[in-house]
Design a protein around this motif. Structure first.
Motif, PDB file in Angstrom:
ATOM      1  N   GLU A 122       0.836  -1.211   0.000  1.00  0.00           N
ATOM      2  CA  GLU A 122       0.000   0.000   0.000  1.00  0.00           C
ATOM      3  C   GLU A 122       0.872   1.262   0.000  1.00  0.00           C
ATOM      4  O   GLU A 122       0.643   2.202  -0.758  1.00  0.00           O
ATOM      5  CB  GLU A 122      -0.838  -0.042   1.286  1.00  0.00           C
ATOM      6  CG  GLU A 122      -2.107   0.734   1.302  1.00  0.00           C
ATOM      7  CD  GLU A 122      -2.835   0.506   2.627  1.00  0.00           C
ATOM      8  OE1 GLU A 122      -2.445   1.149   3.627  1.00  0.00           O
ATOM      9  OE2 GLU A 122      -3.766  -0.330   2.687  1.00  0.00           O
ATOM     10  N   GLN A 123       1.894   1.272   0.887  1.00  0.00           N
ATOM     11  CA  GLN A 123       2.759   2.452   1.010  1.00  0.00           C
ATOM     12  C   GLN A 123       3.600   2.657  -0.256  1.00  0.00           C
ATOM     13  O   GLN A 123       3.751   3.779  -0.729  1.00  0.00           O
ATOM     14  CB  GLN A 123       3.693   2.318   2.233  1.00  0.00           C
ATOM     15  CG  GLN A 123       2.969   2.241   3.573  1.00  0.00           C
ATOM     16  CD  GLN A 123       2.332   3.548   3.979  1.00  0.00           C
ATOM     17  OE1 GLN A 123       1.469   4.066   3.293  1.00  0.00           O
ATOM     18  NE2 GLN A 123       2.739   4.094   5.113  1.00  0.00           N
ATOM     19  N   ILE A 124       4.137   1.561  -0.815  1.00  0.00           N
ATOM     20  CA  ILE A 124       4.957   1.653  -2.037  1.00  0.00           C
ATOM     21  C   ILE A 124       4.115   2.200  -3.193  1.00  0.00           C
ATOM     22  O   ILE A 124       4.557   3.052  -3.970  1.00  0.00           O
ATOM     23  CB  ILE A 124       5.561   0.270  -2.396  1.00  0.00           C
ATOM     24  CG1 ILE A 124       6.596  -0.163  -1.350  1.00  0.00           C
ATOM     25  CG2 ILE A 124       6.167   0.269  -3.800  1.00  0.00           C
ATOM     26  CD1 ILE A 124       7.849   0.684  -1.256  1.00  0.00           C
ATOM     27  N   GLU A 125       2.860   1.735  -3.268  1.00  0.00           N
ATOM     28  CA  GLU A 125       1.966   2.227  -4.329  1.00  0.00           C
ATOM     29  C   GLU A 125       1.682   3.717  -4.182  1.00  0.00           C
ATOM     30  O   GLU A 125       1.380   4.410  -5.139  1.00  0.00           O
ATOM     31  CB  GLU A 125       0.643   1.430  -4.327  1.00  0.00           C
ATOM     32  CG  GLU A 125       0.780   0.076  -5.023  1.00  0.00           C
ATOM     33  CD  GLU A 125      -0.405  -0.846  -4.807  1.00  0.00           C
ATOM     34  OE1 GLU A 125      -1.393  -0.423  -4.152  1.00  0.00           O
ATOM     35  OE2 GLU A 125      -0.353  -1.991  -5.285  1.00  0.00           O
ATOM     36  N   ARG A 126       1.764   4.201  -2.948  1.00  0.00           N
ATOM     37  CA  ARG A 126       1.560   5.643  -2.714  1.00  0.00           C
ATOM     38  C   ARG A 126       2.850   6.424  -2.940  1.00  0.00           C
ATOM     39  O   ARG A 126       2.899   7.632  -2.709  1.00  0.00           O
ATOM     40  CB  ARG A 126       1.110   5.879  -1.261  1.00  0.00           C
ATOM     41  CG  ARG A 126      -0.317   5.478  -0.985  1.00  0.00           C
ATOM     42  CD  ARG A 126      -0.840   6.262   0.237  1.00  0.00           C
ATOM     43  NE  ARG A 126      -2.232   5.924   0.451  1.00  0.00           N
ATOM     44  CZ  ARG A 126      -2.664   5.095   1.397  1.00  0.00           C
ATOM     45  NH1 ARG A 126      -1.816   4.535   2.233  1.00  0.00           N
ATOM     46  NH2 ARG A 126      -3.949   4.831   1.534  1.00  0.00           N
ATOM     47  N   GLY A 127       3.920   5.696  -3.277  1.00  0.00           N
ATOM     48  CA  GLY A 127       5.205   6.377  -3.498  1.00  0.00           C
ATOM     49  C   GLY A 127       5.954   6.657  -2.214  1.00  0.00           C
ATOM     50  O   GLY A 127       6.875   7.476  -2.177  1.00  0.00           O
ATOM     51  N   ILE A 128       5.579   5.961  -1.127  1.00  0.00           N
ATOM     52  CA  ILE A 128       6.260   6.172   0.163  1.00  0.00           C
ATOM     53  C   ILE A 128       7.282   5.047   0.357  1.00  0.00           C
ATOM     54  O   ILE A 128       6.928   3.867   0.351  1.00  0.00           O
ATOM     55  CB  ILE A 128       5.234   6.171   1.327  1.00  0.00           C
ATOM     56  CG1 ILE A 128       4.204   7.290   1.145  1.00  0.00           C
ATOM     57  CG2 ILE A 128       5.928   6.299   2.683  1.00  0.00           C
ATOM     58  CD1 ILE A 128       2.965   7.173   2.026  1.00  0.00           C
TER      59      ILE A 128
END
Length: 219
Positions: A157-163
């Motif tokens: 989820e975080q990687i998909e948000r660019g985090i």
């Protein structure tokens, strides 16, 4: 009015499942975690530490959390500002866990949550919905998954948000949060006696949604 309570630990997929079940059944989805997160965001913005119970409690009177629905999606407003885009960081997650145990914070949101359930058919997810917020819900589900699986989902989820984030650290945070949520003095996370346990570790989102819908229809 009808209601479904979905409780469970951090990262079990409660929001995703509850949102989809709401769509299937034509219910309103109430993400109580987002309400607590918006309060946590306020404390962070005002330099209040999660350990400062008195300051947190005093600040509660300056906070107004409201919910509106746009195209069926819940929008959370903090003192009139739509904060949906700011409440999903790990920092806000930890602050939420630190401050949601305080009686004043829970009191602030409890009446708003119950009020929503009196006006609409709702599915509500959180930590203490079946045990405290909606003890008379038509269906109570306790949704869980292994800490490793929950960490993988949060990481994705975080990687998909660019985090950028670290999977190992996320799992550590999840385990720490479970510990804190289950052992707090006020409304700890626990399975209600009449809740149905659903372990989603090896289930797809579609399978979990179908399970909850069928539990509701066959209750």
């Amino acid at each position: 009015m009808h209601s479904i309570a979905v409780d469970g630990p951090a990262g079990a997929g409660k929001s995703t499942i509850a949102r989809r079940v709401a769509k299937e059944l034509g219910f309103i989805y109430v993400d109580t975690g987002a309400m607590y997160r918006s309060m946590a965001l306020y404390f962070l913005r005002h330099g209040i530490k999660g350990t400062e119970e008195q300051k947190v409690s005093d600040a509660c009177s300056d906070i107004e959390v409201t919910i509106e629905y746009e195209d069926g999606e819940q929008q959370v407003f903090l003192n009139g500002e739509n904060v949906n885009a700011f409440i999903r960081t790990e920092e806000v997650s930890m602050m939420t866990s630190d401050t949601s145990k305080y009686p004043k914070v829970r009191e602030k949101l409890l009446s708003l949550q119950r009020e929503l359930a009196q006006k609409k058919n709702v599915i509500m997810d959180g930590r203490d919905i079946g045990t405290c917020v909606l003890p008379d819900a038509d269906l109570k589900v306790y949704l869980t998954a292994s800490s490793g699986e929950r960490a993988r989902r949060r990481y994705k989820e975080q990687i998909e948000r660019g985090i950028q984030c670290d999977l190992g650290q996320i799992e550590k945070d999840i385990i720490a949060r479970d510990e804190q949520d289950m052992n707090r003095a006020v409304s700890p996370l626990k399975q209600a006696k009449d809740a149905v346990l659903v372990d989603a570790s090896d289930m797809t989102i579609e399978e979990v949604v179908a399970k909850v819908v069928s539990l509701y229809q066959n209750r």
